[in-house]
Design an enzyme around this catalytic site. Structure first.
Site, PDB file in Angstrom:
ATOM      1  N   PHE A 114      26.200  -9.696 -32.720  1.00 34.04           N
ATOM      2  CA  PHE A 114      24.826  -9.417 -32.316  1.00 34.04           C
ATOM      3  C   PHE A 114      23.971  -9.269 -33.565  1.00 34.04           C
ATOM      4  CE2 PHE A 114      22.569  -8.056 -28.368  1.00 34.04           C
ATOM      5  CZ  PHE A 114      23.306  -8.801 -27.477  1.00 34.04           C
ATOM      6  N   ALA A 154       7.520  10.259  -9.058  1.00 37.72           N
ATOM      7  CA  ALA A 154       7.022  11.486  -9.694  1.00 37.72           C
ATOM      8  C   ALA A 154       5.548  11.343 -10.070  1.00 37.72           C
ATOM      9  CB  ALA A 154       7.838  11.807 -10.933  1.00 37.72           C
ATOM     10  N   GLN A 227       9.200  -3.080 -30.028  1.00 36.64           N
ATOM     11  CA  GLN A 227      10.032  -4.223 -30.409  1.00 36.64           C
ATOM     12  C   GLN A 227       9.667  -5.492 -29.650  1.00 36.64           C
ATOM     13  OE1 GLN A 227      14.532  -4.457 -29.518  1.00 36.64           O
ATOM     14  NE2 GLN A 227      14.360  -4.434 -31.734  1.00 36.64           N
ATOM     15  N   HIS A 229      11.169  -9.086 -28.851  1.00 36.96           N
ATOM     16  CA  HIS A 229      12.452  -9.805 -28.864  1.00 36.96           C
ATOM     17  C   HIS A 229      12.171 -11.261 -29.212  1.00 36.96           C
ATOM     18  CE1 HIS A 229      16.253 -11.474 -27.549  1.00 36.96           C
ATOM     19  NE2 HIS A 229      16.722 -10.259 -27.342  1.00 36.96           N
ATOM     20  N   LEU A 239      13.908 -12.650 -20.512  1.00 39.63           N
ATOM     21  CA  LEU A 239      14.750 -12.556 -21.703  1.00 39.63           C
ATOM     22  C   LEU A 239      15.845 -13.618 -21.717  1.00 39.63           C
ATOM     23  CD1 LEU A 239      15.317 -10.708 -24.201  1.00 39.63           C
ATOM     24  CD2 LEU A 239      17.154  -9.744 -22.837  1.00 39.63           C
ATOM     25  N   GLU A 242      20.105 -12.069 -26.702  1.00 39.89           N
ATOM     26  CA  GLU A 242      20.531 -12.281 -28.086  1.00 39.89           C
ATOM     27  C   GLU A 242      21.987 -12.746 -28.146  1.00 39.89           C
ATOM     28  OE1 GLU A 242      18.828  -9.528 -30.977  1.00 39.89           O
ATOM     29  OE2 GLU A 242      20.882  -9.003 -31.525  1.00 39.89           O
ATOM     30  N   ARG A 273      15.877  -8.132 -35.230  1.00 41.25           N
ATOM     31  CA  ARG A 273      14.881  -8.717 -34.322  1.00 41.25           C
ATOM     32  C   ARG A 273      13.483  -8.773 -34.922  1.00 41.25           C
ATOM     33  NH1 ARG A 273      16.958  -6.010 -28.635  1.00 41.25           N
ATOM     34  NH2 ARG A 273      18.753  -7.403 -28.474  1.00 41.25           N
ATOM     35  N   HIS A 337       9.660  -6.143 -25.715  1.00 43.39           N
ATOM     36  CA  HIS A 337      10.978  -5.933 -25.120  1.00 43.39           C
ATOM     37  C   HIS A 337      11.359  -4.457 -25.006  1.00 43.39           C
ATOM     38  CE1 HIS A 337      15.116  -6.726 -24.125  1.00 43.39           C
ATOM     39  NE2 HIS A 337      15.574  -6.207 -25.241  1.00 43.39           N
ATOM     40  N   ARG A 372      15.130  -1.426 -33.365  1.00 43.50           N
ATOM     41  CA  ARG A 372      16.438  -1.185 -32.749  1.00 43.50           C
ATOM     42  C   ARG A 372      17.326  -2.415 -32.883  1.00 43.50           C
ATOM     43  NH1 ARG A 372      18.666  -2.623 -27.757  1.00 43.50           N
ATOM     44  NH2 ARG A 372      16.719  -3.298 -26.819  1.00 43.50           N
ATOM     45  N   GLY A 374      20.069  -4.914 -31.392  1.00 43.25           N
ATOM     46  CA  GLY A 374      20.522  -5.323 -30.071  1.00 43.25           C
ATOM     47  C   GLY A 374      21.819  -4.605 -29.721  1.00 43.25           C
ATOM     48  N   LEU A 378      21.856   0.463 -24.864  1.00 40.23           N
ATOM     49  CA  LEU A 378      22.775   0.912 -23.810  1.00 40.23           C
ATOM     50  C   LEU A 378      23.627   2.053 -24.356  1.00 40.23           C
ATOM     51  CD1 LEU A 378      23.970  -2.419 -22.106  1.00 40.23           C
ATOM     52  CD2 LEU A 378      22.092  -0.910 -21.457  1.00 40.23           C
TER      53      LEU A 378
END
Ligand SMILES: Cc1cc2nc3c(=O)[nH]c(=O)nc-3n(C[C@H](O)[C@H](O)[C@H](O)COP(=O)(O)OP(=O)(O)OC[C@H]3O[C@@H](n4cnc5c(N)ncnc54)[C@H](O)[C@@H]3O)c2cc1C
Length: 559
Positions: A114, A154, A227, A229, A239, A242, A273, A337, A372, A374, A378
């Site tokens: 990545f 909310a 960011q 992408h 998307l 990557e 990126r 992104h 960040r 890739g 997560l």
């Protein structure tokens, strides 16, 4: 109705569900709120994978260094050390819960390369990694007995004596408003991609939780760091993961040149990126693009790799552009992104406001700093979701139960009823939303300067005025999405303002913030975070927070 829980988690993406699971394991009464069914959260769209240094030739220190270099030295290194060193246990735990990570011919967990990573350390399930993780965690929170309020939206946070003690939500099915009271709230409401148009984010990514926290006084950090992408599909902005470049795809300009060799000779298409997005923008601006795009070329990978590891993007290019990537390069451009900034937290997820925790894309720990890598997002959701679940449960146990809240609920009911009744004067949320998004893409995108940012600020202030006159087209109560769209637009305008103020404040170029009027990184003055606070209807207040440096002093950043 008023409902009591120890911990209420606002958001049912990966961060929210991981947090809820950990809080439930700690033995407290937990509820999760989501404006959509949990498995429709944007985490389910994540394609490429999740990082962890598990392999023998890798180490968490190398992962930490790659992350810090990727962040352009703005990430807090103590927090990055936690994320990188705890990553392997989280991945293995998810595998044990049932995530069917890709295995190689020997049956071992397999990785892919990545961007910005010096080792292949991205674990994946085809190109549907987020979906695989999300469904597995959903099973787990059902099993743990977590209460789920799905399709609850909310509208406001409830604070008592400076502490966060609940949230008012619309049950969309009935249109009723309820107050969820709690010892602690975890904000896990995801990103704000749709403040820009186009964006790779789902239409629901409107930054609600970031704005709600900001409105009650929680500071936001690194909001200028947005960011882009490098590979979003022409037109729709969807998307193209990557992972395509991780598997070996090329980027070509109009004359078929792999232009990245001029910008990042070592890492080529797998540079960070921000670097790749800037290179593409220059190619296009200097006339070497086609229709504002460059090309993603997968032809040499062959059908075996594409159909086994990247079937989803093959189908997307076919469905939305009629292009078969096995035979034809796909036109792509940089697109909004991810937001590196968010609600400022420490490494346990605690914010500056007692009782409020935050995790995932709405939070800023800060592990991503200026850019960040890739497959680190997560990971961020799992590590800091878990940590905020544990810390909030601990905190909630020591808090006295509340008896108040009825007046607050009533005032929200009156506010929402008044919004519903506002007469139509010609202004619609859809028009304002599109104007906001396209303006942000134009003025606050890959490259920025003072004049463009000032113009953006002016436009946002005008849009905020016009927002006061937006009417809700549908006056009924049951599943009134016209109402929630209007509320979302209010959140988006607040977020856009914090992004622009922060971008104006940082007079240097670092990571995703490229100021053409301040083209150099300036560590002497700007090795610090921009922190923004709401300020009683006036212009927001700005202050700064130091960057934590542990082992890796800033260096020149080349790929
Ligand atoms: C197309 C795409 C692909 C990606 N691929 C990768 C990848 O391969 N690897 C990687 O590391 N990262 C990837 N990312 C980034 C990553 O997926 C996200 O940053 C991450 O999943 C965010 O998780 P989250 O739990 O913070 O928020 P989300 O998953 O966005 O969940 C937010 C939750 O908050 C709820 N919510 C929001 N507002 C309200 C409200 N007002 N009331 C009630 N509930 C509300 C929503 O219903 C939802 O449940 C990708 C992102 C996109 C858009």
């Amino acid at each position: 109705m008023i409902l009591d829980h120890d911990v209420v988690v606002l958001g049912a993406g990966l961060a929210g569900m991981r947090a809820a699971l950990e809080a439930a394991r700690a033995g407290v009464k937990v509820a999760v709120v989501s404006k959509v069914h949990p498995v429709r959260s944007h985490s389910g769209a994540a394609q490429g994978g999740i990082n962890a240094a598990i392999g023998k030739d890798d180490s968490w220190e190398i992962h930490a260094f790659d992350t810090i270099k990727g962040s352009d030295y703005l990430a807090d290194q103590d927090a990055v050390e936690i994320m990188a060193s705890e990553a392997p246990r989280d991945i293995i735990e998810l595998e044990h819960m049932g995530v069917t990570f890709f295995r190689d011919d020997q049956g071992k967990l397999g990785t892919r390369a990545f961007g910005g990573a010096s080792k292949a350390r991205t674990y994946f399930v085809g190109d549907i990694t987020g979906q695989a993780l999300l469904y597995t965690l959903y099973d787990q929170i059902l099993k743990a007995g977590v209460q789920i309020y799905e399709e609850w939206f909310a509208t406001a946070l409830y604070t008592v004596e400076g502490a966060c003690r609940g949230a008012v939500c619309i049950d969309m099915l009935s249109g009723e408003l309820h107050l969820l009271r709690a010892g602690a709230i975890i904000m896990a409401s995801g990103g704000c991609g749709r403040v820009y148009e186009p964006s790779t984010n789902a239409l629901i990514c409107t930054g609600d939780g970031i704005a709600l926290a900001y409105r009650v006084g929680a500071p936001l950090m690194d909001m200028e760091m947005v960011q882009y992408h490098p590979t979003t599909l022409k037109g729709s902005g969807f998307l193209m993961t990557e992972a395509a470049r991780g598997e070996g795809a090329y980027l070509l300009n109009a004359s078929g040149e792999r232009f990245m060799q001029r910008y990042a000779p070592k890492m080529m298409e797998l540079a960070s990126r921000d670097v790749v997005s800037r290179s593409e923008t220059i190619e296009i601006a200097e006339g070497r693009g086609v229709d504002d795009c460059v090309f993603l070329d997968l032809r040499h990978l062959g059908p075996e790799v594409v159909m086994r590891k990247l079937p989803q993007i093959h189908e997307m290019a076919l469905d939305f552009l009629g292009i078969d990537m096995l035979t034809t390069p796909v036109p792509v451009r940089p697109g909004m992104h991810y937001i590196m900034g968010g609600i400022k937290t420490d490494a346990t997820g605690a914010t500056a406001m007692p009782g409020m925790y935050a995790a995932g894309e709405c939070a800023c720990v800060s592990v991503h700093g200026g850019n960040r890598l890739g497959a680190n997002s997560l990971l961020d959701t799992l590590v800091f979701g878990r940590r905020s679940g544990a810390a909030s449960a601990n905190y909630a146990r020591q808090v006295q139960p509340l008896t108040s809240g009825e007046d607050f609920l009533r005032s929200e009911q009156v506010r929402i009823a008044a919004l519903l009744e506002r007469p139509y004067e010609g202004e619609t949320h859809a028009r304002l939303r599109l104007e906001l998004g396209t303006m942000m893409d134009r003025n606050v995108g890959v490259y920025r300067d003072e004049a463009g940012l000032q113009a953006a600020l002016q436009t946002i202030q005008q849009l905020k005025q016009r927002y006061q006159h937006v009417a809700v087209g549908d006056k009924s109560r049951v599943y009134n999405q016209a109402l929630t769209f209007v509320l979302e637009l209010g959140y988006m305008l607040d977020i856009a303002e914090t992004i622009v103020y922060s971008a104006l404040t940082r007079t240097e170029s670092r990571g995703a913030q490229s100021r053409t009027d301040f083209p150099k990184r300036n560590d002497a003055e700007w090795l610090k975070h921009v922190v923004i606070h709401s300020h009683d209807g006036q212009a927001p207040a700005i202050d700064f927070s130091p960057v934590s440096i542990t082992k890796w002093p800033p260096q020149e950043r080349t790929y």
